[in-house]
Design a protein around this motif. Structure first.
Motif, PDB file in Angstrom:
ATOM      1  N   ASP A   1       0.812  -1.215   0.000  1.00 34.20           N
ATOM      2  CA  ASP A   1       0.000   0.000   0.000  1.00 34.20           C
ATOM      3  C   ASP A   1       0.847   1.267   0.000  1.00 34.20           C
ATOM      4  OD1 ASP A   1       1.021   0.039   2.565  1.00 34.20           O
ATOM      5  OD2 ASP A   1      -0.921   0.040   3.590  1.00 34.20           O
ATOM      6  N   GLY A   2       2.176   1.111  -0.156  1.00 31.52           N
ATOM      7  CA  GLY A   2       3.058   2.268  -0.226  1.00 31.52           C
ATOM      8  C   GLY A   2       3.532   2.795   1.106  1.00 31.52           C
ATOM      9  N   THR A   3       3.178   2.131   2.200  1.00 32.08           N
ATOM     10  CA  THR A   3       3.656   2.572   3.506  1.00 32.08           C
ATOM     11  C   THR A   3       5.051   2.027   3.781  1.00 32.08           C
ATOM     12  OG1 THR A   3       2.549   0.697   4.576  1.00 32.08           O
ATOM     13  CG2 THR A   3       1.353   2.787   4.479  1.00 32.08           C
ATOM     14  N   LEU A   4       5.858   2.800   4.491  1.00 35.13           N
ATOM     15  CA  LEU A   4       7.220   2.415   4.849  1.00 35.13           C
ATOM     16  C   LEU A   4       7.273   2.047   6.320  1.00 35.13           C
ATOM     17  CD1 LEU A   4      10.262   2.240   4.079  1.00 35.13           C
ATOM     18  CD2 LEU A   4      10.448   4.638   4.805  1.00 35.13           C
TER      19      LEU A   4
ATOM     20  N   THR B   1      -6.150   0.690   5.132  1.00 38.87           N
ATOM     21  CA  THR B   1      -5.052   1.472   4.549  1.00 38.87           C
ATOM     22  C   THR B   1      -5.069   2.901   5.063  1.00 38.87           C
ATOM     23  OG1 THR B   1      -4.022   2.244   2.493  1.00 38.87           O
ATOM     24  CG2 THR B   1      -6.414   2.155   2.531  1.00 38.87           C
ATOM     25  N   THR B   2      -3.870   3.458   5.180  1.00 42.38           N
ATOM     26  CA  THR B   2      -3.720   4.886   5.496  1.00 42.38           C
ATOM     27  C   THR B   2      -2.920   5.581   4.402  1.00 42.38           C
ATOM     28  OG1 THR B   2      -1.739   4.402   6.808  1.00 42.38           O
ATOM     29  CG2 THR B   2      -3.841   4.502   7.989  1.00 42.38           C
ATOM     30  N   ASN B   3      -2.805   4.929   3.248  1.00 47.24           N
ATOM     31  CA  ASN B   3      -2.038   5.498   2.148  1.00 47.24           C
ATOM     32  C   ASN B   3      -2.626   6.839   1.743  1.00 47.24           C
ATOM     33  OD1 ASN B   3      -1.785   5.780  -1.030  1.00 47.24           O
ATOM     34  ND2 ASN B   3      -0.010   4.639  -0.299  1.00 47.24           N
ATOM     35  N   THR B   4      -1.769   7.853   1.676  1.00 43.06           N
ATOM     36  CA  THR B   4      -2.251   9.217   1.428  1.00 43.06           C
ATOM     37  C   THR B   4      -2.821   9.385   0.027  1.00 43.06           C
ATOM     38  OG1 THR B   4       0.011   9.856   0.841  1.00 43.06           O
ATOM     39  CG2 THR B   4      -0.681  10.242   3.107  1.00 43.06           C
ATOM     40  N   ASP B   5      -2.284   8.679  -0.960  1.00 42.95           N
ATOM     41  CA  ASP B   5      -2.811   8.784  -2.320  1.00 42.95           C
ATOM     42  C   ASP B   5      -4.200   8.166  -2.417  1.00 42.95           C
ATOM     43  OD1 ASP B   5      -0.616  10.139  -3.302  1.00 42.95           O
ATOM     44  OD2 ASP B   5       0.431   8.322  -3.909  1.00 42.95           O
ATOM     45  N   ILE B   6      -4.388   7.033  -1.745  1.00 40.91           N
ATOM     46  CA  ILE B   6      -5.701   6.394  -1.756  1.00 40.91           C
ATOM     47  C   ILE B   6      -6.728   7.296  -1.078  1.00 40.91           C
ATOM     48  CG2 ILE B   6      -7.038   4.461  -0.831  1.00 40.91           C
ATOM     49  CD1 ILE B   6      -4.556   2.714  -1.224  1.00 40.91           C
ATOM     50  N   LEU B   7      -6.363   7.868   0.070  1.00 38.22           N
ATOM     51  CA  LEU B   7      -7.289   8.753   0.778  1.00 38.22           C
ATOM     52  C   LEU B   7      -7.589   9.995  -0.039  1.00 38.22           C
ATOM     53  CD1 LEU B   7      -5.965   8.461   4.447  1.00 38.22           C
ATOM     54  CD2 LEU B   7      -7.886   7.274   3.378  1.00 38.22           C
TER      55      LEU B   7
END
Length: 739
Positions: free
Chosen positions: A255-258, A624-630
């Motif tokens: 999901d792009g989180t690090l 998810t907390t991915n900023t792009d998805i939100l």
């Protein structure tokens, strides 16, 4: 009556099976248990080399703290990892005597499902001897071992004269331990392939399996403990890339989180502190790649920006200053943009820009920066052009050019540059060509310098230090002053750690060799291995594309559109490659967000502020907390699988696959945000439009009328195939078609 029948049946089975035992074995009776979490009375037998049996008393219990223990003749064994699902697997236990740690052993299990219950037949292996627990247990439905919440319904004896040895490799699909790696297979080795699914650190190793699960072994693996694991242990799910540094590790999730764990005295985890973490902690969103160096970290975001954190004692952060160890950079800072790949070495950094140029900064000692001097550099400085991959080692560096040639520079005391000029005090401050036909390389970042080189034909070559068997060719002889020597064939990917090498093969098997101290080999031993030792199966092969030259895996019809899209700057780096893969929901959102940023010439936060739907602004998804998805949700580009409400968060399913009607709908929503005319939703004449979801019909007609998406049928039978999967290359070309 039922209980009596069961008791008689079990007694008869025990008597019959006991007849198979040699006369030297004395079997104590096994008393059926009660509905409890405490077991007693079973026996364990060791069978050295299959000859004879020696009984050991077994007791299994859960103490008042919820900790599960197995006692073998007074030795308490603490369960570390004990999964319940699957049919055949291994897990690891740690042994303690009188509270003191005395070693580790491995327990194996076969699970059978029968109605509402599962029975576990447990085996125990110890130092080459077969040790098996003479019992089975019947578990309540949905019960799980290792949680302190297991309820045992009953148990009974099951004896075996010659138990089968099962490989305890964290989910191997091979029932026996292979002794030699494969030498051939179907390989796809484009020049500059990015290796992100395996990584070695100072005293640990990591691998990502096909299902996205991350496994680690050695020390500081991120499981919340200080334990050492000699075989792979599962750490977390949903991982797309891993990078092990000196004593810290970084992982990028799908999901792009690090996420980060390990030592943090120099702020290298990037979580704003200098406190170590034994468990993964989330650092930031929107990440496509990461590289963990000696005591600093480089982070590549999906927008092509590079961020750095950790020690800056020699300018390796790249922000124009040298904040010394008393003042480390504990939160990532933005360094530069338009980057395709990153690599962090020992006290210096290297990046590959999207135009193929190589840049370095940090310590200039030993010529590791690739400039014609040894001075310190606190901001990025250009080294060369025409590259597709970069590698920062301990005191030396390397790059692969578009023509497949390998170039190296820096320290050469062990012959690690592979130029035939190695020796004490030898260095080279500018790049020089080493060999052609190279797919990828791996440089040691710590310890004695050595390099592994993978050619496009799958052959593996080595140069530099070999004191612990790093080459894997059965010797410990250095190739100090020579050129690379061929050591293996049939290799799909390679990486190195602290004096150990990890080789991944086309069948997904992972083999490790070199220094074995700390359990870093992963085969249950702490001894050095100068030939490949099997670690595990099912490891994910690296993607087919590369960061700077991503067209290797694209279809011919898609290459022009992909090239144009990358040139416009809206294709995230982690989607540049493996173009025939079905695009995930998260990837499509990131692509839409990047396209909007380029189209509107504004960052996504500014776009959301102007176009966001107020009642959606504070709502989030549960998975998810991915900023792009939100951002895509708040802009109305996507609604998610289950939209969040005031009462509860929704569900997005970031790794879920995408189909054509979903793509058409999100394209329509995206161009609305861009302010484009979307009024033409008249029928596009698809014969299968009746198979589309009602919510997708207008979008399908729009994208066809606008020339954004084409159909799948013929002129005589125009089709859209609404539910057919949509690939990365189709998605990128689609966005490029919008303009």
């Amino acid at each position: 009556m039922k209980t009596l029948k069961r008791t008689l049946a079990m007694t008869l089975a025990v008597i019959m099976l006991m007849c198979l035992l040699p006369l030297t074995a004395t079997a104590s009776p096994i008393v059926p248990g009660q509905e409890t979490t405490y077991l007693a009375g079973a026996q364990v037998f060791t069978a050295p080399n299959g000859d004879g049996y020696t009984p050991y008393n077994l007791r299994w219990e859960i103490n008042e703290y919820g900790d599960e223990h197995m006692h073998v003749d007074g030795q308490a064994v603490t369960i570390v990892n004990m999964p319940i699902d699957g049919t055949q697997y291994g897990f690891e236990v740690l042994k303690f005597r009188n509270g003191a740690y005395i070693g580790r052993q491995f327990l194996f299990s076969t699970i059978y499902e029968d109605g509402n219950a599962k029975s576990a037949h447990l085996y125990y292996e110890d130092s080459g001897e077969y040790v098996f627990i003479a019992r089975s247990v019947l578990l309540q439905q949905d019960a799980y071992f290792g949680t302190g919440a297991t309820t045992i319904v009953e148990y009974y004896g099951q004896w075996a004269k010659s138990p089968t040895k099962i490989v305890g490799d964290g989910g191997a699909t091979t029932p026996t331990n292979p002794t030699t790696p494969p030498t051939s297979g179907t390989l796809s080795l484009p020049v500059g392939r990015m290796v992100t699914t395996i990584s070695g650190g100072m005293s640990n190793s990591f691998a990502i399996k096909d299902d996205g699960s991350l496994w680690g072994w050695g020390t500081s693996v991120g499981d919340g403990t200080a334990n050492q694991y000699d075989t792979p242990k599962k750490i977390m799910d949903g991982v797309s890339a891993v990078s092990a540094g000196h004593i810290h590790t970084m992982a990028v999730k799908t999901d792009g989180t690090l996420w980060a764990w390990g030592s943090n005295e120099n702020g290298q985890l990037g979580n704003g502190t200098t406190t170590m973490s034994r468990s993964p902690v989330k650092i930031m969103d929107g990440v496509s790649a990461v590289s963990a160096g000696y005591d600093h970290t480089l982070i590549l975001k999906t927008d092509g920006s590079v961020w750095a954190c950790g020690s800056n004692v020699q300018g390796q952060i790249g922000n124009g200053s040298t904040a010394y160890i008393s003042n480390p950079v504990t939160t990532p800072v933005r360094i530069t943009d338009n980057v395709a790949a990153v690599s962090a070495g020992a006290f210096y950094s290297m990046i590959l820009k999207k135009d193929g140029s190589v840049w370095t900064w940090g310590s200039g000692n030993d010529g590791r920066l690739g400039y014609a001097n040894n001075t310190e550099q606190t901001t990025p400085k250009k080294v060369m052009d025409g590259a597709v991959a970069v590698y920062a080692g301990g005191m030396f560096g390397a790059a692969i050019k578009t023509d497949g040639s390998l170039w190296t520079w820096g320290a050469n005391q062990f012959g690690q540059l592979g130029d035939g000029k190695g020796g004490p005090e030898q260095t080279r401050a500018t790049p020089a060509k080493v060999m052609d036909g190279v797919s990828s390389a791996a440089l040691s970042t710590f310890g004695e310098g050595y390099m592994m080189i993978l050619k496009t034909d799958g052959s593996l070559w080595a140069c530099g230090a070999n004191g612990n068997g790093e080459y894997g060719n059965g010797t410990t002889t250095y190739n100090r002053a020579g050129t690379p020597v061929k050591v293996q064939d049939g290799v799909a990917a390679v990486t190195v750690g602290m004096r150990h090498t990890m080789g991944l093969y086309a069948d997904g098997s992972l083999w490790v060799w070199g220094a074995g101290a700390g359990g870093r080999i992963g085969n249950g031993s702490n001894s050095d291995q100068n030939k490949p030792a099997f670690a595990m199966n099912g490891v994910k092969l690296p993607g087919g594309g590369t960061a700077a030259n991503p067209l290797d895996s694209a279809a011919d019809w898609a290459k022009a559109g992909i090239t144009a899209a990358i040139g416009k700057g809206f294709v995230p780096a982690d989607i540049q490659g493996s173009y025939t893969n079905v695009i995930t929901r998260a990837e499509f959102c990131r692509l839409a967000v990047r396209w909007l940023e380029v189209r509107l010439d504004k960052n996504i936060d500014a776009i959301v502020a102007e176009h966001g739907i107020p009642e959606r602004m504070s709502r989030t998804f549960s998975d998810t907390t991915n900023t792009d998805i939100l951002a895509a949700y708040r802009l109305g580009v996507t609604g998610g699988e289950l939209a969040p409400t005031d009462a509860a968060p929704g569900r997005f399913n970031p790794s879920g696959q995408f189909n054509r009607e979903q793509a058409a709908t999100m394209i329509l929503n995206t161009v609305k945000v861009a302010g484009m005319d979307v009024s033409n939703t008249s029928s596009a004449g698809f014969n299968d439009i009746g198979t589309a979801s009602s919510w997708a019909v207008n979008a399908i007609n729009y994208v066809r009328n606008a020339g954004i998406m084409s159909g799948t049928g013929t002129a005589d039978n125009p089709l859209f195939s609404p539910q057919r999967a949509y690939t990365r290359q189709e998605s990128i070309v689609t966005f490029n078609n919008i303009g």
